[in-house]
Every structure is written in C-alpha cells, then in structure tokens.
Design an enzyme around this catalytic site. Structure first.
Site, short mmCIF file in Angstrom:
data_model
loop_
_atom_site.label_atom_id
_atom_site.label_comp_id
_atom_site.label_asym_id
_atom_site.label_seq_id
_atom_site.Cartn_x
_atom_site.Cartn_y
_atom_site.Cartn_z
N HIS A 131 2.87 14.55 1.81
CA HIS A 131 2.28 15.85 1.49
C HIS A 131 3.36 16.87 1.82
O HIS A 131 4.08 16.72 2.82
CB HIS A 131 1.06 16.14 2.37
CG HIS A 131 -0.13 15.27 2.08
ND1 HIS A 131 -1.03 15.56 1.08
CD2 HIS A 131 -0.56 14.12 2.66
CE1 HIS A 131 -1.97 14.62 1.06
NE2 HIS A 131 -1.71 13.74 2.01
N ALA B 116 -4.40 14.71 5.28
CA ALA B 116 -4.17 13.43 5.96
C ALA B 116 -3.07 12.67 5.23
O ALA B 116 -3.09 12.57 4.01
CB ALA B 116 -5.45 12.61 5.94
N HIS C 74 0.86 -1.21 0.00
CA HIS C 74 0.00 0.00 0.00
C HIS C 74 0.89 1.25 0.00
O HIS C 74 1.41 1.65 1.04
CB HIS C 74 -0.91 0.01 1.23
CG HIS C 74 -1.93 1.09 1.20
ND1 HIS C 74 -3.28 0.85 1.44
CD2 HIS C 74 -1.84 2.43 0.95
CE1 HIS C 74 -3.94 1.99 1.34
NE2 HIS C 74 -3.09 2.97 1.05
N LEU D 296 -5.56 9.11 7.65
CA LEU D 296 -6.86 8.45 7.62
C LEU D 296 -6.69 7.00 7.19
O LEU D 296 -5.92 6.75 6.26
CB LEU D 296 -7.80 9.19 6.65
CG LEU D 296 -8.29 10.54 7.19
CD1 LEU D 296 -8.99 11.31 6.09
CD2 LEU D 296 -9.22 10.35 8.39
N ASN E 218 -5.02 7.23 -6.33
CA ASN E 218 -5.76 8.46 -6.03
C ASN E 218 -4.99 9.71 -6.45
O ASN E 218 -4.69 10.59 -5.65
CB ASN E 218 -6.14 8.52 -4.54
CG ASN E 218 -4.95 8.51 -3.60
OD1 ASN E 218 -3.89 7.97 -3.92
ND2 ASN E 218 -5.11 9.12 -2.43
N LEU F 247 2.58 7.08 -4.33
CA LEU F 247 3.81 7.64 -4.91
C LEU F 247 3.59 9.02 -5.50
O LEU F 247 4.56 9.68 -5.89
CB LEU F 247 4.39 6.72 -5.98
CG LEU F 247 5.11 5.45 -5.51
CD1 LEU F 247 5.70 4.72 -6.70
CD2 LEU F 247 6.19 5.75 -4.48
N ARG F 248 2.32 9.44 -5.63
CA ARG F 248 2.00 10.75 -6.23
C ARG F 248 2.48 10.81 -7.68
O ARG F 248 2.71 9.80 -8.31
CB ARG F 248 2.60 11.90 -5.40
CG ARG F 248 2.37 11.82 -3.91
CD ARG F 248 0.91 11.77 -3.53
NE ARG F 248 0.72 11.98 -2.10
CZ ARG F 248 -0.35 11.56 -1.44
NH1 ARG F 248 -1.31 10.87 -2.06
NH2 ARG F 248 -0.48 11.81 -0.16
N ASP G 121 1.14 2.53 3.63
CA ASP G 121 0.30 3.71 3.38
C ASP G 121 1.14 4.99 3.43
O ASP G 121 0.67 6.04 3.86
CB ASP G 121 -0.87 3.79 4.36
CG ASP G 121 -1.96 4.75 3.87
OD1 ASP G 121 -1.95 5.09 2.67
OD2 ASP G 121 -2.80 5.15 4.69
O1 DOR Z 1 -3.81 9.41 5.45
C1 DOR Z 1 -4.08 9.09 4.31
N1 DOR Z 1 -3.45 9.66 3.26
N2 DOR Z 1 -5.02 8.19 4.11
C2 DOR Z 1 -5.49 7.90 2.89
O2 DOR Z 1 -6.38 7.10 2.78
C3 DOR Z 1 -4.96 8.61 1.70
C4 DOR Z 1 -3.64 9.16 1.94
C5 DOR Z 1 -3.23 10.17 0.90
O3 DOR Z 1 -3.35 9.88 -0.30
O4 DOR Z 1 -2.76 11.24 1.27
ZN ZN Z 2 -3.54 4.92 1.39
#
Ligand code: DOR
Ligand code: ZN
Length: 366
Positions: free
Chosen positions: A273, A285, A30, A241, A58, A33-34, A269
């Site tokens: 950011h 998040a 999980h 999150l 995403n 990588l942006r 995960d």
């Molecule tokens: O904390 C999180 N950041 N939870 C997620 O589900 C997405 C992720 C993100 O893409 O920043």
């Molecule tokens: Zn995630």
C-alpha cells in the site's frame, strides 16, 4: 540442499551455519501484485525471488471471470522485465453470485489454479466477498469435482467477535462444516496466525495418503507478535490481516514452518500500500515484504536451527500440495547482510517495505 556448513566467526562453534545456501527455486503461494502503476512498481521483486506465485484476485473490481484473469495475467507479464522467468498462477475471487461453470471452465483451460474465499468485509477489497458460505456451496461442489483448491482468508467478520479471535472462530464455525460437507475438497488455510490454525491443520485426516488441507505462513507472522504493532506508539507498517497475535502463537507458527511437515509452506502475503494509505487515520492492512522475503524466512530457519528443512518449506511442500512439478534451477543465499531501505519509490507514491531500516542476515546472491 548443497551447503558447506561452517561456523560463523565469533559464533558458538557447536552451532554451525552455512556460509551460503543453494536451494531449488522457490514459489510464493500468496501474493498481492495489485494493478496499474503499483503492479509495475512491485512485480519484479516477486519475480526476482520466486519462479511462480499464486496471485490474489482482490483487485477493484475483483477478478471473478476467466476473461478478467487472462487480462490480469497478461498485465502482470507486461509489467515484468523482458527476461523474467516467472509464472503467475491466477485465482478466482469468490462472490455470492459466481457461477460454478465459470470456475470449472477457468480451471480446465489452465487459467484458474485455485479460488479464493474472502468473507465479505474481512480485508482489503473484500466488499464483494462471500456473505455466507452456504451461498457458494454449489461452487464448492464443482471445485471438489474438478480438483480445484479452495484458498481461504480464515477470519469471521462479525464485529462482535474480538479481532484477535476471528481466526479461531472461523476454524470452528466456517471451516469445520465446509471440510465435513466437502470431504475431498482441497483447502489452503492462508496466512495462518494462530496455534489454533496449526493444530487444526495437523489434526485433519489425509485423503488417500495425501493432505487435503495445508497452510501458508508469512515471514511477518514468523518474525513479530502483536506487541510490535504498539511498540512505543502505533506502528501502521506492522498492521496486516489477520492481525499478528500473541507471542505463543508466533512460536507455534515457527515450530510448524520449520518442522518439515509438508502441510506448511511459503506464502508471503506481500501486500503493498502506498505510504499515505498506511500512515493514515484509518490505515490499510498489508505488509510489503516481497523485496527481502526469502532472506527473512532464511533468518527464521537459521534461528530455529532448521536450515536443513528450509528448502522443503520454500520449494517442495507447496508444489506437491498443488500437484504441480517442482521447479528446475536454484537460487543461492549468502550469509551476508543487506540494508533494507526506509522507503521504496514506486514511480508514483512511496511504499515502506517490511523491515525498513533493518539489516537482514541473509542476502540473495543468485
Ligand atoms: O493485510 C492484508 N492485506 N491482508 C489481506 O488479507 C489482504 C491484504 C491486501 O490486499 O492489502
Ligand atoms: Zn493476502
């Protein structure tokens, strides 16, 4: 796992800790990588530690087509150093409109390893996510047919539901009916954060002797509970999150991860950011843990006296669940400290890593 166990000097000799650990190369199931500058800044951290990673879709706009996933996969490979031995495993972002045939084709062509369900509004870039799971039933039917795993962000988005209860409510209201309606669909419950999730996963019957549901567990949910978010003030770098829960949930996650149960495996995960986006009136998040992810997991396994089960969690349970070969080759961690920088420069904006300013107790050495 080959490891010359010996007590550390000054430690209880009844509790022996290896001076080093050599394990089969691990995978990260999980990863965010942006794209663009951030991708170029962070991809090498994941590729240094892991042989493969499940790449979350995403982006803005999200990865919903086979063509978009191929393009993203190419950009990831271009962002890595030339010698990188790393395989990105791509995922499709499920929307209310996604075509079952697009997913099935992507799976058949070896582009999509899995598909990700984000309930609309649940997290970063989830606005295009699924508004009602009933809308994707034809897609789930097709995924079940072709053996494509469903990865879930398991939180309801109803603002009436307390943020700390959203995972437990999702299990009951969304996932329970999905598992009943698609009895052979394989599911990964991503970033489990509650004892409820651990119990839910372990209670599901297997299909033909193999688990049909598994869960990834992050290093941060193993290492801190919700108190850390508010220790002496609001600490945005501990915000992710699903949000960290009470201590009893963290302890349940530690028991699950270190139990040797094949249904639990490594998924960081890692979610970078830029610092201004975290340290803001409405901070994003996500926790950027890629630089020292393995070291953090090793610390947890050491603390739980479960280093003999570390390799199963990092390198065996995930590929077995996904039906992929185990990696060849090894990585080695030494029982030595590394100082985690306060901030990492990404070429554009700074990013604060998980455990900034702390010392890890393990160091990846090869
Ligand atoms: O904390 C999180 N950041 N939870 C997620 O589900 C997405 C992720 C993100 O893409 O920043
Ligand atoms: Zn995630």
């Amino acid at each position: 796992m080959t490891s010359p166990y010996r007590p550390l000097s000054g430690e209880d000799s009844s509790r022996s800790v290896p001076a080093s650990l050599t394990i089969r190369r691990p995978d990260d199931w999980h990863v965010h990588l942006r794209d663009g500058d951030m991708l170029r800044a962070v991809a090498h951290y994941t590729a240094r530690q892991f042989a493969r990673a499940i790449i979350m879709p995403n982006l803005a706009p999200p990865v919903t087509t086979v063509a978009a996933a191929r393009g993203y996969r190419d950009r990831i490979m271009t962002a890595l150093p030339d010698h990188a031995d790393f395989q990105p495993l791509m995922t499709a972002y499920l929307t209310d409109e996604v075509e079952p045939e697009e997913l099935a084709r992507g799976h058949e062509e070896g582009v999509f390893t899995a598909a990700k369900l984000y309930p609309a509004g649940a997290t970063t870039n989830s606005a295009h996510g699924v508004t009602d799971v009933a809308n994707i039933y034809p897609v789930l039917e097709r995924m079940q047919q072709v053996g494509m795993p469903l990865l879930v962000h398991g939180e309801v988005t109803d603002p009436e539901i307390d943020i700390f209860d959203r995972e437990a409510v999702f299990l009951e209201k969304v996932l329970t009916p999905v598992l009943a309606d698609f009895p052979s669909l394989k599911v990964v419950f991503e970033h489990a954060t509650t004892e409820d999730a651990v119990q839910f996963v372990t209670a599901q019957p297997e299909i033909d002797g193999s688990p049909r549901i598994a869960a990834t567990i992050t290093p941060h949910h193993l290492m801190f509970s919700r108190n850390a978010i508010f220790a002496g003030g609001i600490r945005p770098h501990f915000y992710c999150l699903p949000i960290a829960k009470r201590e009893r949930h963290r302890l349940a996650l530690r028991r699950a991860a270190t139990s040797g149960d094949a249904r639990f495996f490594l998924g960081t995960d890692t979610a970078p950011h830029a610092r201004p986006a975290k340290e803001s009136g409405c901070g994003c998040a996500g926790i950027f843990n890629a630089p020292h992810a393995l070291e953090s997991y090793a610390q947890v396994f050491e603390e739980e006296e479960a280093l003999d089960r570390f390799e199963a969690f990092t390198s065996e349970n995930g590929p077995r669940f996904y039906g992929l070969p185990l990696n060849e080759g090894t990585v080695t961690l030494a029982r030595a400290e590394v100082e985690v920088p306060d901030v990492l420069t990404t070429g554009v904006e700074p990013v604060v890593p998980f455990r900034a300013g702390e010392r890890t107790s393990w160091r990846m050495v090869g």
